[in-house]
Structure formats: C-alpha cells, structure tokens
Design an enzyme around this catalytic site. Structure first.
Site, short mmCIF file in Angstrom:
data_model
loop_
_atom_site.label_atom_id
_atom_site.label_comp_id
_atom_site.label_asym_id
_atom_site.label_seq_id
_atom_site.Cartn_x
_atom_site.Cartn_y
_atom_site.Cartn_z
N LYS A 159 0.88 -1.16 0.00
CA LYS A 159 0.00 0.00 0.00
C LYS A 159 0.92 1.21 0.00
O LYS A 159 1.14 1.87 1.01
CB LYS A 159 -0.95 -0.03 1.21
N1 PPE Z 1 -7.49 -1.61 -3.34
C1 PPE Z 1 -6.93 -0.37 -3.25
C2 PPE Z 1 -6.12 0.15 -4.37
C3 PPE Z 1 -7.14 0.37 -2.09
O1 PPE Z 1 -6.59 1.58 -1.98
C4 PPE Z 1 -7.93 -0.16 -1.05
C5 PPE Z 1 -8.18 0.62 0.20
C6 PPE Z 1 -8.48 -1.46 -1.20
C7 PPE Z 1 -8.22 -2.14 -2.35
C8 PPE Z 1 -9.27 -2.12 -0.10
O2 PPE Z 1 -8.42 -2.50 0.95
P1 PPE Z 1 -8.94 -2.65 2.45
O3 PPE Z 1 -9.20 -1.29 2.96
O4 PPE Z 1 -7.89 -3.38 3.15
O5 PPE Z 1 -10.21 -3.45 2.35
N2 PPE Z 1 -8.19 2.02 0.05
C9 PPE Z 1 -7.98 2.87 1.19
C10 PPE Z 1 -7.66 4.29 0.78
C11 PPE Z 1 -8.76 5.12 0.22
C12 PPE Z 1 -8.30 6.55 -0.02
O6 PPE Z 1 -8.84 7.19 -0.95
O7 PPE Z 1 -7.46 7.08 0.71
C13 PPE Z 1 -9.08 2.74 2.22
O8 PPE Z 1 -10.17 2.27 1.94
O9 PPE Z 1 -8.82 3.08 3.36
#
Ligand code: PPE
Length: 307
Positions: A159
C-alpha cells in the site's frame, strides 16, 4: 477535511497543525511512502477499531516491500492508534485512521535508504467515501483506459503512495467522464480493482471476486468472503473479464473507506435492476453489524479503545 486535535508523529502526540514536514522531504519527490487506512466505529461500548492489528501489520509489510525501516513495532503502533482515538475525543459515527511512514528531509537523489523515516498516525472524521447516496442507491463505475501496473514493474501488494498515481489518474478520468469511480483492469485485461477498493460481482446467486494477483490484499474483501460463506453463499475467487461484469446480476465495491458500496452501472450498462441488489444489501448490512459491534460472532475483530 475535518481537522482533529492531535497527530502522533515519531512517538509523540503533537497538535494537528504542528505535524509538518520539509518541502525537500524525499517522499515528496520520489514517492516512496507507505500508508494504511483503518477505521474506528462508535459502538455501544465506545469506539472500536476494526481489524487493527492486521492493518498495522500490513503497514509494516508494505514498508518491508519498499524498503522503508519503520522503527516501531506493530504493538507500539497499535497502542498509538488506540491512544489517538481516545485523545482526540471524537464524537462522530466513525473515524478514519491513516497510519503512514515516509522518507523525510536530508537526502536527495533516487537512492533512498539513507533518508530518515518519519512515522505518523493521524485520524479524522470522514463521511461516506462514495457518498451516502452511493451507499444506498449504488454508484456508477467506469473502466479506466489505464491498467494497473503489471507485476513486473510495480508492487501492487504494497500500500505504497506511489501506486496511487495510477489510482489518481484512473479516478480523475472516471469523474471527468461523469462517473463516480474508476475500475482498473490488469495488464492482461482482467478486472483488478477500483482506484481505492476491491470489486465483487454476483451471478446466479454466487459471489465472485478476482484473486489478488494484481491488487492490494484487501482486509474488507477478506471480511466479506468470510461473512458471505458463513451466510451460506458460495464465494469464488477467479479472474473476471469486463464483459462478464456488464452482465452481472449485482456488483459492489469493498474497502475500509468504501465499506460496501453497491454498483448500479458500469460503462453505461445497467447492472441488475440498476439499484442495490438483494445480496449486496445483505452483505452491506452484515458488514455494518460487524463493524458497529452488533454481531458477537465477529467481535474478536474489534479493538475497543476503552477496554
Ligand atoms: N485496493 C486499493 C487500491 C485500495 O486503496 C484499497 C483501500 C483497497 C483495495 C481495499 O483494501 P482494504 O481497505 O484493506 O479493504 N483504500 C484505502 C484508501 C482510500 C483513499 O482514498 O485514501 C481505504 O479504503 O482506506
């Protein structure tokens, strides 16, 4: 954004406005930083952080992938986040937590390992990521012209801040075109994930989500799979092509910020009845029951800040 009172920076709580960095910080120039997105919800027993340890662990793992040495343990960072929610005296239904690490001031040039590591935990009240109406009625998705970077040129499982240039460009394209959110394919043309969330579709009562070949290992996706299987649904992880999504009965996005957001349209194709589908609705309400502490079975995923 909604400012809060304190930010934890390098081991200390400091006033929100004092959490500053130099303009020549390494990450500002070369993009190597790692972030998390974690959420705390106001339950009957006060705020509880959802799957705290897993998020903090993923921050450490992202940092390992991009070679940033965070000088704090997972336990220390968990403690900092619990204290952060307490000290800020929030009052809203939910609070978003952004733990991150970046490279600070003192070194220029691409070679990054000598740059100082700055570790930060911030939190603020952040409303529905894709809007309250999006949660109820569903959003409109556009498949972006750009794909996710391939596994030979980037690290999608980190991330990492740098990965969000790809997300930003896709999101911008979608919003400019009148859509709410972007969906990215992988470099083979299969569905990967949205700019900041994962995707699921429903076909013939089965719930399908792509593997994490070219996506973040999403914690919400994992939660949805466990919960849906417990509800008795068959959940399948397999590749999905764009045209299959167009004819899905239902589709929804999952993410810490996006929570469970129904998708009602993709590239001008109406999905199902063009509204939140019945299985999506069950998953969504089941998810909110878990994060708000209303489902004892999954309470072990919650860290109560007043415990
Ligand atoms: N893919 C991506 C690219 C992504 O950024 C997130 C979370 C996910 C999948 C889902 O991951 P999880 O939160 O573990 O279920 N995106 C984060 C950032 C959003 C933002 O704009 O800043 C979030 O949901 O916190």
């Amino acid at each position: 954004m909604n400012a809060a009172k304190y930010i934890w920076m390098n081991g200390k709580f400091i006033p929100w406005d004092e959490a500053q960095t130099h303009v020549l910080s390494h990450t500002l120039h070369y993009g190597n930083g790692v972030i998390e997105g974690t959420k705390a919800y106001k339950t009957d027993k006060g705020y509880a952080i959802f799957r705290l340890n897993e998020h903090t662990k993923r921050l450490k793992e992202s940092a390992k992938m991009t070679h940033i040495k965070i000088p704090y343990t997972i336990e220390e960072m968990n403690k900092a986040q619990i204290e952060l929610i307490r000290k800020n005296e929030f009052s809203g239904e939910s609070v978003y937590i952004r733990p991150f690490a970046f490279l600070g001031y003192g070194v220029m040039g691409v070679y990054h390992v000598d740059a100082p590591v700055e570790t930060v935990m911030a939190a603020w009240e952040w409303g529905a990521y894709l809007g309250e109406e999006g949660l109820r009625r569903g959003i409109r998705l556009k498949i972006a012209s750009m794909t996710r970077p391939s596994n030979t040129s980037n690290m999608g499982k980190a991330k990492a801040s740098a990965n969000y240039l790809n997300s930003q460009m896709a999101k911008f394209e979608a919003v400019e075109s009148g859509y709410d959110e972007a969906l990215l394919l992988d470099d083979q043309g299969y569905v990967a994930e949205a700019s900041g969330a994962c995707i699921f579709m429903v076909r013939d009562g089965k719930i399908i989500s792509p593997p994490n070949d070219n996506t973040l290992e999403s914690i919400t996706q994992k939660m949805v799979i466990e919960m849906a299987e417990d509800m008795g649904y068959e959940v399948i992880r397999r590749r999905i092509s764009r045209e299959e999504l167009y004819i899905a009965d239902e589709a929804f996005l999952t993410g810490t910020a996006a929570e469970i957001t129904p998708v009602r349209e993709i590239d001008a194709r109406i999905i199902g009845e063009g509204e939140r589908g019945p299985i999506t609705e069950k998953i969504q309400s089941g998810y909110f029951d878990i994060v708000f502490g209303r489902n004892k079975k999954y309470e072990h995923y919650l860290t109560y800040i007043n415990a």
